[in-house]
Design a protein around this motif. Structure first.
Motif, PDB file in Angstrom:
ATOM      1  N   ASN A 139       0.830  -1.208   0.000  1.00  0.00           N
ATOM      2  CA  ASN A 139       0.000   0.000   0.000  1.00  0.00           C
ATOM      3  C   ASN A 139       0.863   1.257   0.000  1.00  0.00           C
ATOM      4  O   ASN A 139       0.543   2.248  -0.662  1.00  0.00           O
ATOM      5  CB  ASN A 139      -0.933   0.007   1.211  1.00  0.00           C
ATOM      6  CG  ASN A 139      -2.042  -1.027   1.087  1.00  0.00           C
ATOM      7  OD1 ASN A 139      -2.427  -1.401  -0.028  1.00  0.00           O
ATOM      8  ND2 ASN A 139      -2.556  -1.498   2.210  1.00  0.00           N
ATOM      9  N   ARG A 142       2.214   1.664  -3.525  1.00  0.00           N
ATOM     10  CA  ARG A 142       1.171   2.116  -4.446  1.00  0.00           C
ATOM     11  C   ARG A 142       0.830   3.587  -4.236  1.00  0.00           C
ATOM     12  O   ARG A 142       0.625   4.342  -5.190  1.00  0.00           O
ATOM     13  CB  ARG A 142      -0.072   1.233  -4.302  1.00  0.00           C
ATOM     14  CG  ARG A 142       0.071  -0.147  -4.967  1.00  0.00           C
ATOM     15  CD  ARG A 142      -1.235  -0.885  -5.028  1.00  0.00           C
ATOM     16  NE  ARG A 142      -1.569  -1.474  -3.738  1.00  0.00           N
ATOM     17  CZ  ARG A 142      -1.418  -2.776  -3.450  1.00  0.00           C
ATOM     18  NH1 ARG A 142      -0.924  -3.599  -4.370  1.00  0.00           N
ATOM     19  NH2 ARG A 142      -1.742  -3.242  -2.270  1.00  0.00           N
ATOM     20  N   ASN A 143       0.777   4.014  -2.973  1.00  0.00           N
ATOM     21  CA  ASN A 143       0.486   5.420  -2.684  1.00  0.00           C
ATOM     22  C   ASN A 143       1.581   6.340  -3.222  1.00  0.00           C
ATOM     23  O   ASN A 143       1.305   7.405  -3.769  1.00  0.00           O
ATOM     24  CB  ASN A 143       0.325   5.624  -1.176  1.00  0.00           C
ATOM     25  CG  ASN A 143      -0.963   5.020  -0.654  1.00  0.00           C
ATOM     26  OD1 ASN A 143      -1.923   4.844  -1.403  1.00  0.00           O
ATOM     27  ND2 ASN A 143      -0.999   4.693   0.639  1.00  0.00           N
ATOM     28  N   LYS A 144       2.833   5.919  -3.054  1.00  0.00           N
ATOM     29  CA  LYS A 144       3.951   6.740  -3.513  1.00  0.00           C
ATOM     30  C   LYS A 144       3.996   6.831  -5.042  1.00  0.00           C
ATOM     31  O   LYS A 144       4.348   7.874  -5.606  1.00  0.00           O
ATOM     32  CB  LYS A 144       5.277   6.180  -2.992  1.00  0.00           C
ATOM     33  CG  LYS A 144       5.508   6.427  -1.505  1.00  0.00           C
ATOM     34  CD  LYS A 144       5.730   7.909  -1.244  1.00  0.00           C
ATOM     35  CE  LYS A 144       5.821   8.214   0.225  1.00  0.00           C
ATOM     36  NZ  LYS A 144       6.012   9.666   0.477  1.00  0.00           N
ATOM     37  N   ASN A 145       3.639   5.732  -5.698  1.00  0.00           N
ATOM     38  CA  ASN A 145       3.720   5.692  -7.161  1.00  0.00           C
ATOM     39  C   ASN A 145       2.394   6.015  -7.840  1.00  0.00           C
ATOM     40  O   ASN A 145       2.310   5.984  -9.077  1.00  0.00           O
ATOM     41  CB  ASN A 145       4.211   4.313  -7.625  1.00  0.00           C
ATOM     42  CG  ASN A 145       5.681   4.094  -7.330  1.00  0.00           C
ATOM     43  OD1 ASN A 145       6.441   5.045  -7.160  1.00  0.00           O
ATOM     44  ND2 ASN A 145       6.099   2.838  -7.258  1.00  0.00           N
ATOM     45  N   ASN A 146       1.383   6.286  -7.004  1.00  0.00           N
ATOM     46  CA  ASN A 146       0.055   6.631  -7.537  1.00  0.00           C
ATOM     47  C   ASN A 146      -0.416   5.580  -8.543  1.00  0.00           C
ATOM     48  O   ASN A 146      -0.741   5.879  -9.701  1.00  0.00           O
ATOM     49  CB  ASN A 146       0.095   8.018  -8.189  1.00  0.00           C
ATOM     50  CG  ASN A 146      -1.296   8.558  -8.465  1.00  0.00           C
ATOM     51  OD1 ASN A 146      -2.270   8.167  -7.805  1.00  0.00           O
ATOM     52  ND2 ASN A 146      -1.411   9.455  -9.439  1.00  0.00           N
ATOM     53  N   THR A 147      -0.426   4.338  -8.068  1.00  0.00           N
ATOM     54  CA  THR A 147      -0.792   3.225  -8.936  1.00  0.00           C
ATOM     55  C   THR A 147      -1.686   2.252  -8.169  1.00  0.00           C
ATOM     56  O   THR A 147      -1.740   2.277  -6.933  1.00  0.00           O
ATOM     57  CB  THR A 147       0.459   2.486  -9.429  1.00  0.00           C
ATOM     58  OG1 THR A 147       0.070   1.432 -10.308  1.00  0.00           O
ATOM     59  CG2 THR A 147       1.239   1.887  -8.273  1.00  0.00           C
ATOM     60  N   VAL A 148      -2.392   1.391  -8.903  1.00  0.00           N
ATOM     61  CA  VAL A 148      -3.239   0.364  -8.269  1.00  0.00           C
ATOM     62  C   VAL A 148      -2.772  -1.026  -8.685  1.00  0.00           C
ATOM     63  O   VAL A 148      -3.460  -2.013  -8.441  1.00  0.00           O
ATOM     64  CB  VAL A 148      -4.724   0.564  -8.659  1.00  0.00           C
ATOM     65  CG1 VAL A 148      -5.266   1.848  -8.067  1.00  0.00           C
ATOM     66  CG2 VAL A 148      -4.902   0.539 -10.176  1.00  0.00           C
TER      67      VAL A 148
END
Length: 641
Positions: A139, A142-148
Motif C-alpha cells: 500500500n 502504491r500510494n507513492k507511485n500513484n498506482t493500483v
C-alpha cells in the motif's frame, strides 16, 4: 621485519605519539598485547588522566571479542569503550547525528524521511521486515507511485533493497555521492526501489549493516563537528583484526586519524578471509595515515606446537612480513616433549578406515573444520547420507536470506520451524532428565510464564503428556510428526490446566509460516528426529565439534581435523595450493589458501589434515621436503592411509 616486539611489550610515550601498525599472526597474544597497552595508557597518559571524559576506543570484529576485551580490562573499563565497528558507528555517529542522517538520505538518494523517532540498526538475527505485513508495504508503494497495480514482491526481496557499498566506495573516497547507489533484485521494477527504501527508513526506521557503514562515513564527511567530537573523546583508537575491515571502515578510520587521534591497527593478511564482505588483504599492507607511521611485528606464537607453526609457515611462505616462531611453554617438561613430538597427520583418502578414524577423533574431542556447512554435514555421526543431503538443502535455502541458520538455531529461535523444533526438544530434554527447567524454557518460546500458575496438577498433566508423546519415540520418526502429536494432545480435555497456562484458548505450535517456501517446508518435514536433534544440540551448539573455518576464526582447540576442499568459486585445487601456496594477492585462490591457513592454525597440540585425493601424497611430500630444506624449519609429518 625490523621492530620486532613481544605480546608482553608496552609501547612507550614516544611510540604512542605516532600511528601504529602491528603485524601479528595466530596465537601471537594480540588480545593480551592490546589489553595491557590500553591499561598502561589509561594509567599513565596525561590526555586520559587529565581529560574530561576522554577514553581509549577499542574496535574489534565480533561481539564475543568485545566481551573478551571488556572482561580482561576489568577495573579499567571506566576509561575504555569497546565495540564492533557497527556498534561504534551506531552509538557515536548515527544516534547523535540523526538530523545529518536524514539530510543525507535526501541529498544522496532523494528520499524524504520524517523525523519521528530514532533510526537505528536492524535487529541481529532478524530480517529487516520481520513482523511486518507485506500488504502494508504494498500500500505504501502504491500510494507513492500513484498506482493500483498488483505487487508480489517477497519480504526478503524488499528487505534486500539497500545501499550497494561496492558501487559507492569510489564516490565516498572522493567525497561525492552515487545517485545509483541502491541495489535491488532483478525482477523488481526500478520505480518501486525508492518507495521501498523510504518505507524501510521512514516507517521501519532501520538501517542494514552496509548502510550503517555508508552513513557513518558520510556523516563524518558532511559534519566536521562529528569528526571533532570523536577526536576529542578518543585520543587513542585501537583496531584489532584489521585485515577483516572493508574499504568504508578503513576510510572512516582515516578520517578520524587525520588529526589528533592516534590510530593503532593490529592484523594479519594471512587471516583475511572475508572478501565477501569487502575485506582485502592489501588494505592492511597498504594502510598508512602519515609518513611517520610506525610498524611492528609480533613473531611469537603462544598457541601451537613448533610442528604446527612451521606447517602454517609453509602455507604462508609467500608473505615476507611475518614468519612465526614458537613460544609455547609447558610447566611439565615431559608433557612438552610428548606434545612437541606429535606429527602433522595427513589422513589420505575416504576409505572406511579413514572415516572410522575421523569418527573416533571427534568422539575424542577433536573439532572438524570444513570450507562450508554442506561439507560439515557429511561428518555428522549417526546421520544417513539421505538425511545429510536434506540438511544441506535446508541450509542452502537461506543462502540469499539475511537469516544465518546457525545463529538462528543456537541463539535466536525466531524462524517459525526453528522455534517449534526448539520447543519440542526442550520438552524432550525435560522428559529424559526429569528437569522442570526445560519445560519452562520450552514454554517461554511462546509466552510469558508465571511460575505460580504451575500447580501440582499442571505438573502431573505435563508428565502425562510427555509420556504419551515420547514413550515410544523412534529415532527415525519425523520431527514434524512429533510436534503435530503434541498439538493434538495439548488440546484434549485431559491437559486443560496445562494448556491454560500457555493460552486462553486452543493452542497450536505452528511449524511453518506463510512466508516459508514450499521446497523448504518439504525438506524440513523430511527431517528425522535423530537428525534434527543432532543439528540443534550437537552441530549448531556452543560446544559443537563441527564448524566451518569462518565460524572457527578466533577460536582454538587441542585437537583439530582440517577437511577443507575448494569450491568452484575458489578457482584452485588442493594440488595447486600444496604445490605453491600463495596468500598475498586478492585472487580467489589466494583467499582459499588463507582459509586453509586459518583452519590449520586453530590447532594447539594435534593437527589432522584430511585429503580425499590419495594421489596428492607425493605432491605434499615433495613440497614440504623442499620447504624444510630451504628454510631449515622442522616439520615432522606422517601419512595415514
Amino acid at each position: 621485519m625490523d621492530n620486532a616486539i613481544s605480546s608482553g611489550d608496552l609501547l612507550t610515550k614516544e611510540e604512542l605519539s605516532r600511528h601504529i601498525k602491528i603485524y601479528a599472526g595466530p596465537g601471537a597474544g594480540k588480545t593480551h598485547f592490546l589489553v595491557e597497552n590500553v591499561k598502561n595508557i589509561v594509567t599513565h597518559n596525561e590526555q586520559i588522566i587529565n581529560g574530561n571524559n576522554r577514553k581509549v576506543l577499542c574496535i574489534t570484529y565480533t561481539n564475543a571479542a568485545v566481551d573478551e576485551i571488556i572482561d580482561r580490562l576489568d577495573k579499567y573499563t571506566n576509561y575504555v569503550e569497546c565495540y564492533t565497528i557497527h556498534g561504534f558507528i551506531i552509538e557515536h555517529i548515527i544516534k547523535p547525528f540523526q538530523n545529518d542522517l536524514i539530510k543525507l538520505m535526501k541529498s544522496d538518494f532523494e528520499i524524504n524521511v520524517n523525523k519521528k523517532g530514532k533510526i537505528s540498526s536492524q535487529v541481529e538475527g532478524l530480517g529487516i521486515l520481520h513482523g511486518i505485513d507485506k500488504e502494508e508495504i504494498y500500500n505504501f508503494i502504491r500510494n507513492k507511485n500513484n498506482t493500483v497495480r498488483t505487487l508480489e514482491y517477497s519480504k526478503t526481496a524488499m528487505g534486500s533493497v539497500e545501499i550497494d557499498n561496492s558501487k559507492v566506495i569510489d564516490f565516498l573516497e572522493n567525497g561525492v555521492t552515487c545517485k545509483d547507489g541502491l541495489k535491488k533484485t532483478k525482477k523488481m521494477d526500478v520505480e518501486d526501489v525508492k518507495p521501498i527504501k523510504e518505507y524501510l527508513w521512514s516507517v521501519v526506521r532501520k538501517l542494514t549493516h552496509d548502510e550503517i557503514l555508508y552513513f557513518g562515513c558520510r556523516i563524518l564527511q558532511f559534519n566536521s563537528l562529528a569528526l571533532y567530537t570523536l577526536r576529542v573523546k578518543f585520543p587513542f583508537i585501537f583496531v584489532d583484526e584489521f585485515q577483516d575491515t572493508n574499504p568504508i571502515q578503513t576510510l572512516i578510520l582515516k578520517l578520524i586519524g587525520e588529526k589528533s587521534s592516534i590510530i593503532g591497527v593490529v592484523g594479519d593478511i594471512a587471516q583475511s578471509i572475508y572478501s565477501f564482505q569487502g575485506a582485502k588483504p592489501m588494505a592492511f599492507l597498504n594502510f598508512k595515515l602519515l609518513n611517520d607511521d610506525k610498524e611492528y611485528v609480533i613473531e611469537g606464537n603462544r598457541r601451537s606446537t613448533e610442528n604446527i607453526i612451521n606447517f602454517c609457515n609453509f602455507l604462508r611462505k609467500s608473505d615476507s612480513n611475518l614468519i612465526q616462531k614458537s613460544e609455547k611453554q609447558y610447566e611439565n617438561k615431559c608433557e612438552q616433549n610428548s606434545v612437541e613430538s606429535k606429527k602433522i597427520h595427513f589422513l589420505m583418502g575416504s576409505s572406511t578406515k579413514i572415516k572410522n578414524s575421523i569418527n573416533l577423533l571427534i568422539v575424542d574431542d577433536a573439532v572438524i573444520l570444513t570450507r562450508t556447512w554442506s561439507a560439515a554435514f557429511n561428518y555428522i555421526q549417526g546421520v544417513t547420507e539421505e538425511q545429510s543431503t536434506i540438511l544441506k538443502k535446508i541450509y542452502n535455502s537461506y543462502y540469499s536470506s539475511p537469516i544465518q541458520l546457525k545463529d538462528e538455531i543456537s541463539e535466536y529461535n525466531n524462524v517459525t520451524w526453528v522455534r517449534a523444533f526448539r520447543f519440542i526438544f526442550n520438552l524432550w530434554n525435560s522428559y529424559k532428565s526429569n528437569s522442570f527447567i526445560d519445560v519452562i524454557n520450552a514454554l517461554k518460546l511462546f509466552c510469558e510464564i508465571d511460575i505460580k500458575s504451575i500447580t501440582p496438577k499442571v505438573i502431573i498433566e505435563i508428565k502425562k503428556l510427555s509420556d504419551n508423546l515420547f514413550k515410544s519415540i523412534n529415532e527415525k520418526d519425523l520431527t514434524c510428526d512429533i510436534i503435530d502429536k503434541f498439538n493434538k494432545y495439548i488440546n484434549e480435555d485431559d491437559f486443560l490446566d496445562f494448556r491454560l497456562i500457555i493460552s486462553d484458548e486452543l493452542f497450536n505450535v505452528n511449524i511453518f509460516s506463510e512466508f516459508d517456501r514450499e521446497k523448504l517446508i518439504d525438506y524440513v518435514k523430511d527431517l528425522q528426529w535423530e537428525t534434527s536433534y543432532k543439528l540443534f544440540n550437537e552441530v549448531f551448539s556452543d560446544d559443537s565439534r563441527y564448524m566451518t573455518v569462518h565460524q572457527a576464526k578466533g577460536l582454538e582447540w587441542d585437537k583439530v581435523i582440517v577437511s577443507v576442499s575448494p569450491t568452484r568459486k575458489d578457482k584452485t585445487s588442493l594440488e595447486n595450493m600444496f604445490s605453491s601456496p600463495q596468500i598475498n594477492k586478492e585472487q580467489p585462490s589466494d583467499e582459499f589458501t588463507r582459509i586453509y591457513y586459518v583452519a590449520c592454525s586453530r590447532a594447539k597440540k594435534d593437527l589432522y589434515i584430511h585429503v580425499e585425493d590419495i594421489f596428492l601424497k607425493s605432491i605434499i611430500e615433495n613440497s614440504l621436503n623442499t620447504f624444510i630444506k630451504d628454510t631449515e624449519m622442522v616439520i615432522d609429518y606422517e601419512f595415514i592411509e
